[in-house]
Design a protein around this motif. Structure first.
Motif, PDB file in Angstrom:
ATOM      1  N   MET A  66      54.661  37.065  48.208  1.00  0.00           N
ATOM      2  CA  MET A  66      55.560  35.866  46.754  1.00  0.00           C
ATOM      3  C   MET A  66      54.759  35.278  45.865  1.00  0.00           C
ATOM      4  SD  MET A  66      58.781  38.242  46.766  1.00  0.00           S
ATOM      5  CE  MET A  66      59.937  36.947  46.716  1.00  0.00           C
ATOM      6  N   ARG A  67      53.663  35.021  46.711  1.00  0.00           N
ATOM      7  CA  ARG A  67      52.718  33.426  46.048  1.00  0.00           C
ATOM      8  C   ARG A  67      52.103  33.879  45.141  1.00  0.00           C
ATOM      9  NH1 ARG A  67      53.425  29.181  49.395  1.00  0.00           N
ATOM     10  NH2 ARG A  67      51.227  28.512  48.828  1.00  0.00           N
ATOM     11  N   PHE A  68      52.827  34.084  43.577  1.00  0.00           N
ATOM     12  CA  PHE A  68      51.815  34.870  42.855  1.00  0.00           C
ATOM     13  C   PHE A  68      51.103  33.660  42.270  1.00  0.00           C
ATOM     14  CE2 PHE A  68      56.159  36.476  42.402  1.00  0.00           C
ATOM     15  CZ  PHE A  68      56.400  38.081  42.345  1.00  0.00           C
ATOM     16  N   ASN A  69      51.163  32.583  42.595  1.00  0.00           N
ATOM     17  CA  ASN A  69      49.587  31.849  41.864  1.00  0.00           C
ATOM     18  C   ASN A  69      48.966  31.635  42.724  1.00  0.00           C
ATOM     19  OD1 ASN A  69      51.911  30.457  39.863  1.00  0.00           O
ATOM     20  ND2 ASN A  69      52.553  28.842  41.200  1.00  0.00           N
ATOM     21  N   ASP A  70      48.772  32.189  43.835  1.00  0.00           N
ATOM     22  CA  ASP A  70      47.712  32.958  45.038  1.00  0.00           C
ATOM     23  C   ASP A  70      47.269  34.120  44.814  1.00  0.00           C
ATOM     24  OD1 ASP A  70      47.853  30.006  45.810  1.00  0.00           O
ATOM     25  OD2 ASP A  70      49.541  31.262  47.481  1.00  0.00           O
ATOM     26  N   TYR A  71      47.441  35.117  43.320  1.00  0.00           N
ATOM     27  CA  TYR A  71      46.580  35.824  43.566  1.00  0.00           C
ATOM     28  C   TYR A  71      45.646  35.901  43.024  1.00  0.00           C
ATOM     29  CZ  TYR A  71      50.623  38.399  44.123  1.00  0.00           C
ATOM     30  OH  TYR A  71      51.724  39.687  44.528  1.00  0.00           O
ATOM     31  N   GLY A  72      45.005  34.842  41.819  1.00  0.00           N
ATOM     32  CA  GLY A  72      43.806  34.805  41.929  1.00  0.00           C
ATOM     33  C   GLY A  72      42.812  33.744  42.624  1.00  0.00           C
ATOM     34  N   LYS A  73      43.118  33.109  43.397  1.00  0.00           N
ATOM     35  CA  LYS A  73      42.286  33.270  45.018  1.00  0.00           C
ATOM     36  C   LYS A  73      41.955  33.970  45.484  1.00  0.00           C
ATOM     37  CE  LYS A  73      44.884  28.694  45.080  1.00  0.00           C
ATOM     38  NZ  LYS A  73      45.795  27.282  46.314  1.00  0.00           N
ATOM     39  N   LEU A  74      43.021  35.133  45.310  1.00  0.00           N
ATOM     40  CA  LEU A  74      42.470  36.362  46.273  1.00  0.00           C
ATOM     41  C   LEU A  74      41.819  37.037  45.541  1.00  0.00           C
ATOM     42  CD1 LEU A  74      43.497  37.923  48.910  1.00  0.00           C
ATOM     43  CD2 LEU A  74      44.768  39.340  47.253  1.00  0.00           C
ATOM     44  N   PHE A  75      41.462  37.381  44.629  1.00  0.00           N
ATOM     45  CA  PHE A  75      41.005  37.726  43.829  1.00  0.00           C
ATOM     46  C   PHE A  75      39.321  37.489  43.378  1.00  0.00           C
ATOM     47  CE2 PHE A  75      38.465  38.379  39.661  1.00  0.00           C
ATOM     48  CZ  PHE A  75      37.823  39.777  39.806  1.00  0.00           C
ATOM     49  N   PRO A 120      54.225  44.250  43.101  1.00  0.00           N
ATOM     50  CA  PRO A 120      52.379  45.721  42.997  1.00  0.00           C
ATOM     51  C   PRO A 120      52.556  45.487  41.997  1.00  0.00           C
ATOM     52  CG  PRO A 120      54.751  46.356  43.370  1.00  0.00           C
ATOM     53  CD  PRO A 120      54.650  44.911  43.603  1.00  0.00           C
ATOM     54  N   ASN A 121      52.577  45.574  41.144  1.00  0.00           N
ATOM     55  CA  ASN A 121      52.269  45.079  39.203  1.00  0.00           C
ATOM     56  C   ASN A 121      51.455  44.262  39.221  1.00  0.00           C
ATOM     57  OD1 ASN A 121      53.286  47.707  37.815  1.00  0.00           O
ATOM     58  ND2 ASN A 121      55.071  47.064  38.700  1.00  0.00           N
ATOM     59  N   MET A 122      51.571  42.675  39.435  1.00  0.00           N
ATOM     60  CA  MET A 122      51.044  41.799  39.376  1.00  0.00           C
ATOM     61  C   MET A 122      49.743  42.105  39.860  1.00  0.00           C
ATOM     62  SD  MET A 122      52.141  40.527  37.203  1.00  0.00           S
ATOM     63  CE  MET A 122      52.213  42.344  36.221  1.00  0.00           C
ATOM     64  N   LEU A 123      49.792  42.861  41.189  1.00  0.00           N
ATOM     65  CA  LEU A 123      48.387  42.742  42.146  1.00  0.00           C
ATOM     66  C   LEU A 123      46.936  43.957  41.535  1.00  0.00           C
ATOM     67  CD1 LEU A 123      46.971  42.049  44.776  1.00  0.00           C
ATOM     68  CD2 LEU A 123      48.058  43.933  46.177  1.00  0.00           C
ATOM     69  N   THR A 124      48.145  44.781  41.122  1.00  0.00           N
ATOM     70  CA  THR A 124      47.112  45.898  39.997  1.00  0.00           C
ATOM     71  C   THR A 124      46.469  44.991  39.097  1.00  0.00           C
ATOM     72  OG1 THR A 124      48.995  47.940  40.807  1.00  0.00           O
ATOM     73  CG2 THR A 124      47.248  48.254  38.997  1.00  0.00           C
ATOM     74  N   GLN A 125      47.572  44.652  38.280  1.00  0.00           N
ATOM     75  CA  GLN A 125      46.366  43.768  37.281  1.00  0.00           C
ATOM     76  C   GLN A 125      45.718  42.285  37.726  1.00  0.00           C
ATOM     77  OE1 GLN A 125      48.709  39.997  35.251  1.00  0.00           O
ATOM     78  NE2 GLN A 125      48.825  41.058  33.652  1.00  0.00           N
ATOM     79  N   ILE A 126      45.682  41.802  38.770  1.00  0.00           N
ATOM     80  CA  ILE A 126      44.647  40.800  39.015  1.00  0.00           C
ATOM     81  C   ILE A 126      43.303  41.405  40.050  1.00  0.00           C
ATOM     82  CG2 ILE A 126      45.054  39.918  41.409  1.00  0.00           C
ATOM     83  CD1 ILE A 126      44.223  37.822  38.554  1.00  0.00           C
ATOM     84  N   MET A 127      43.300  42.621  40.368  1.00  0.00           N
ATOM     85  CA  MET A 127      42.439  43.864  40.700  1.00  0.00           C
ATOM     86  C   MET A 127      41.879  44.494  39.772  1.00  0.00           C
ATOM     87  SD  MET A 127      42.057  42.659  43.456  1.00  0.00           S
ATOM     88  CE  MET A 127      42.616  40.645  45.157  1.00  0.00           C
ATOM     89  N   LEU A 128      42.338  44.774  39.098  1.00  0.00           N
ATOM     90  CA  LEU A 128      41.699  45.875  37.721  1.00  0.00           C
ATOM     91  C   LEU A 128      40.361  45.865  37.359  1.00  0.00           C
ATOM     92  CD1 LEU A 128      42.998  47.946  36.178  1.00  0.00           C
ATOM     93  CD2 LEU A 128      43.296  46.968  34.480  1.00  0.00           C
ATOM     94  N   PRO A 129      39.859  44.607  37.928  1.00  0.00           N
ATOM     95  CA  PRO A 129      38.429  44.246  37.622  1.00  0.00           C
ATOM     96  C   PRO A 129      37.470  44.963  38.404  1.00  0.00           C
ATOM     97  CG  PRO A 129      38.985  42.155  36.997  1.00  0.00           C
ATOM     98  CD  PRO A 129      40.570  42.920  37.277  1.00  0.00           C
ATOM     99  N   LEU A 130      37.822  44.740  40.102  1.00  0.00           N
ATOM    100  CA  LEU A 130      37.484  45.754  41.247  1.00  0.00           C
ATOM    101  C   LEU A 130      37.875  47.258  40.683  1.00  0.00           C
ATOM    102  CD1 LEU A 130      38.125  43.153  43.839  1.00  0.00           C
ATOM    103  CD2 LEU A 130      35.702  43.051  42.550  1.00  0.00           C
ATOM    104  N   LEU A 131      38.943  47.292  40.321  1.00  0.00           N
ATOM    105  CA  LEU A 131      38.755  48.611  40.719  1.00  0.00           C
ATOM    106  C   LEU A 131      38.501  50.031  39.126  1.00  0.00           C
ATOM    107  CD1 LEU A 131      42.959  49.173  40.465  1.00  0.00           C
ATOM    108  CD2 LEU A 131      41.718  50.106  42.083  1.00  0.00           C
ATOM    109  N   ARG A 132      37.943  49.246  37.766  1.00  0.00           N
ATOM    110  CA  ARG A 132      36.951  49.284  37.056  1.00  0.00           C
ATOM    111  C   ARG A 132      35.334  49.174  37.760  1.00  0.00           C
ATOM    112  NH1 ARG A 132      39.878  45.094  32.209  1.00  0.00           N
ATOM    113  NH2 ARG A 132      40.871  46.866  31.418  1.00  0.00           N
ATOM    114  N   ARG A 133      34.945  48.934  38.128  1.00  0.00           N
ATOM    115  CA  ARG A 133      33.955  48.415  39.143  1.00  0.00           C
ATOM    116  C   ARG A 133      33.613  50.206  39.854  1.00  0.00           C
ATOM    117  NH1 ARG A 133      32.473  42.985  41.684  1.00  0.00           N
ATOM    118  NH2 ARG A 133      32.720  41.802  40.061  1.00  0.00           N
ATOM    119  N   ALA A 134      34.239  50.949  40.101  1.00  0.00           N
ATOM    120  CA  ALA A 134      34.668  51.869  40.811  1.00  0.00           C
ATOM    121  C   ALA A 134      34.239  53.559  40.362  1.00  0.00           C
ATOM    122  CB  ALA A 134      35.914  52.251  42.388  1.00  0.00           C
TER     123      ALA A 134
END
Length: 242
Positions: A66-75, A120-134
C-alpha cells in the motif's frame, strides 16, 4: 515440470501465508530463486525457513504494497542484485468482512481497490524492465469467483478482483509480441485465513486445502502454458495435479 524452474527468479507477493506462501515454497522446492514479499515478517521467515529446508533459495523482503511511493525504491534495490525476473505471482490480499455496498466505509472501499487492483498493476509496471530482461516471463494475477460470477456484499474487493481479468487482457494487448505474458487465475475457494473471515459459517474442511491449487500456478509459470496469454483462467478447469 519442476526441473524447468531451476535457477529461475520469481517474485511472489503475499508470501507470508495462504496461497502466496504455498506457491513460494513449491517454487523454492522446484529450484527457483524466490523473491518473497509480504508485510508479516514472521510469516516471511517461516516461508524462507521452509524453502531453505527443501534446498531452495529465498530472498525475503518485508514490504507494504500500500506504500506506492516505495515501489521505486524496491525496484532500485533489486535491479542490480538480480539479472531479470522470470515471473511475478500476485497473491497479496485481505478482507475483514463482507459488507453490503450501502454500509461500506470509504476508507475500506479504497483499501480493497488499492491492494487488489492498484498494487498488482503498479508492481507489474515498476518491475517491467526486469521482466523484459528475461528470455520469457509469466505474470499471474490472482482473482476469485467474482471474475465471472455476480455475488453480493463484496464491495471493493469484488470489483477489484473482477477488474483483474480486464487488466491481464489489457497488459497483453499492449505487449502482443513480447516474450512475457499476463494471465488471471481464479483458485476458487480454498482454506485460507481470508476464506475463514469471509465465510465464517463454513467449516474449513468443506473446501479444498491451499495445496490443491498450487500446481495450477506452477503450470502458468512454466513453458507448458506459453500459449496462454491475456486469459482469465480457473484452476479447476486447468485440472493440473501435483
Amino acid at each position: 515440470m519442476s526441473s524447468e524452474f531451476k535457477d529461475r527468479i520469481i517474485m511472489v507477493t503475499g508470501a507470508s501465508d495462504g496461497i502466496g506462501q504455498r506457491v513460494a515454497v513449491a517454487l523454492g522446492e522446484a529450484g527457483a530463486n524466490v523473491i518473497a514479499l509480504a508485510r508479516k515478517e514472521d510469516g516471511l521467515q517461516q516461508t524462507r525457513d521452509r524453502i531453505e529446508e527443501l534446498g531452495g533459495r529465498c530472498l525475503c523482503i518485508p514490504f507494504d504494497l500500500m506504500r506506492f511511493n516505495d515501489y521505486g525504491k524496491l525496484f532500485l534495490a533489486l535491479k542490480d542484485q538480480i539479472p531479470h525476473l522470470d515471473g511475478i505471482v500476485h497473491c497479496a490480499g485481505s478482507i475483514d468482512r463482507c459488507t453490503p455496498m450501502q454500509y461500506v466505509k470509504p476508507d475500506t472501499f479504497r483499501q480493497m481497490l488499492d491492494i487488489h487492483l492498484t498494487a498488482p498493476n503498479m508492481l507489474t509496471q515498476i518491475m517491467l524492465p526486469l521482466l523484459r530482461r528475461a528470455n520469457a516471463a509469466s505474470v499471474i494475477f490472482t482473482s476469485c469467483d467474482m471474475i465471472n460470477e455476480d455475488q453480493a456484499n463484496w464491495h471493493g474487493y469484488g470489483l477489484a478482483k473482477r477488474a483483474l481479468g480486464y487488466a491481464a487482457a489489457m497488459w497483453q494487448m499492449e505487449h502482443p509480441d513480447a516474450p512475457y505474458r499476463f494471465n488471471t487465475l481464479n483458485p476458487g475457494r480454498v482454506r485460507t485465513e481470508l476464506f475463514k473471515r469471509a465465510f465464517g459459517g463454513t467449516h474449513p474442511k468443506e473446501v479444498p486445502a491451499v495445496s490443491s491449487v498450487v500446481p495450477a500456478y506452477l503450470y502458468l509459470l512454466s513453458d507448458q502454458s506459453k500459449d496462454l496469454r491475456g486469459q482469465s483462467l480457473q484452476a479447476a478447469d486447468l485440472n493440473i495435479t501435483a
